[in-house]
Scaffold this motif. Sequence first.
Motif, PDB file in Angstrom:
ATOM      1  N   LYS A   1       2.389  28.750  53.311  1.00 52.06           N
ATOM      2  CA  LYS A   1       3.603  29.633  53.616  1.00 52.06           C
ATOM      3  C   LYS A   1       5.045  29.100  52.852  1.00 52.06           C
ATOM      4  O   LYS A   1       4.887  27.824  53.332  1.00 52.06           O
ATOM      5  CB  LYS A   1       3.600  30.112  55.062  1.00 52.06           C
ATOM      6  CG  LYS A   1       2.384  30.472  55.623  1.00 52.06           C
ATOM      7  CD  LYS A   1       2.148  30.419  57.186  1.00 52.06           C
ATOM      8  CE  LYS A   1       1.028  30.935  57.761  1.00 52.06           C
ATOM      9  NZ  LYS A   1       0.717  31.004  59.087  1.00 52.06           N
ATOM     10  N   PRO A   2       5.829  29.616  52.557  1.00 57.38           N
ATOM     11  CA  PRO A   2       5.914  31.309  52.512  1.00 57.38           C
ATOM     12  C   PRO A   2       5.511  31.772  51.174  1.00 57.38           C
ATOM     13  O   PRO A   2       5.547  33.162  51.335  1.00 57.38           O
ATOM     14  CB  PRO A   2       7.210  31.141  52.454  1.00 57.38           C
ATOM     15  CG  PRO A   2       7.935  30.131  51.664  1.00 57.38           C
ATOM     16  CD  PRO A   2       7.097  28.989  51.940  1.00 57.38           C
TER      17      PRO A   2
ATOM     18  N   SER B   1       9.235  31.247  57.597  1.00 55.87           N
ATOM     19  CA  SER B   1       8.336  31.185  56.331  1.00 55.87           C
ATOM     20  C   SER B   1       6.818  31.750  56.467  1.00 55.87           C
ATOM     21  O   SER B   1       6.585  32.585  55.468  1.00 55.87           O
ATOM     22  CB  SER B   1       7.893  29.354  56.378  1.00 55.87           C
ATOM     23  OG  SER B   1       7.319  29.141  57.381  1.00 55.87           O
TER      24      SER B   1
END
Length: 215
Positions: free
Chosen positions: A144-145, A172
């Motif tokens: 993530k992101p 995120s």
Amino acid sequence: MSGAAAPVVFDLDGTLVLSEHVHRRAWFRFFDDWGARIDEQTYRSRFVGRRAADVLPEIDGPWRDTPLDELGRGLAGHAAALVGEVRPVPGATALLTALSARGHRIAVVTSANRCYAERVLDRVLGAVALVEFLVTAADVTRGKPDPEGYLTACRRLGADPASCHAFEDSPSGVAALVAAGMGTIVGVCTTLSPAELLAAGAHRTVPDLRDQVPV
């Protein structure tokens, strides 16, 4: 939540369990190991909700010539020592139980390692049997992101992301859900403010999971 039994995808830390205090302490113990100083704003904006393998190469520090897997083991060791302090987000176990009973398929996507995640799902939430798929830091090449983790969960569920509900607590993570094209994105405000999660792309926010049990 109502209607057909749409698949539901959850983040783990901060979403299903109250653990940001544990991860913060683990990170700052890691920084102390390296004699590094990271300010609060940098920690909140760059580290929260992300894999060590993604964030550490972005931050210039004394660890830059150390293999990422070695750094990850050091951080995981600090987190493992503190896991006993992790507690469920209010309503989390009831929500997972109710979703499963109504036929919703459930996946969890986390930036943590599998050993930690399985321990938390089992010992903290008592819900490991309710989660059909668990996607951890080791299951993706980009955390993530980046949407890879959530797209992986949807593929394993055999679901179109647009048909899924998702819960996240970090910008995120919300950004990853937006990039994945998730149908409904709920920001859980255990760590950050509603404004921060809405700005990242959450469709709505909740303070915890108590009001999310389907009726």
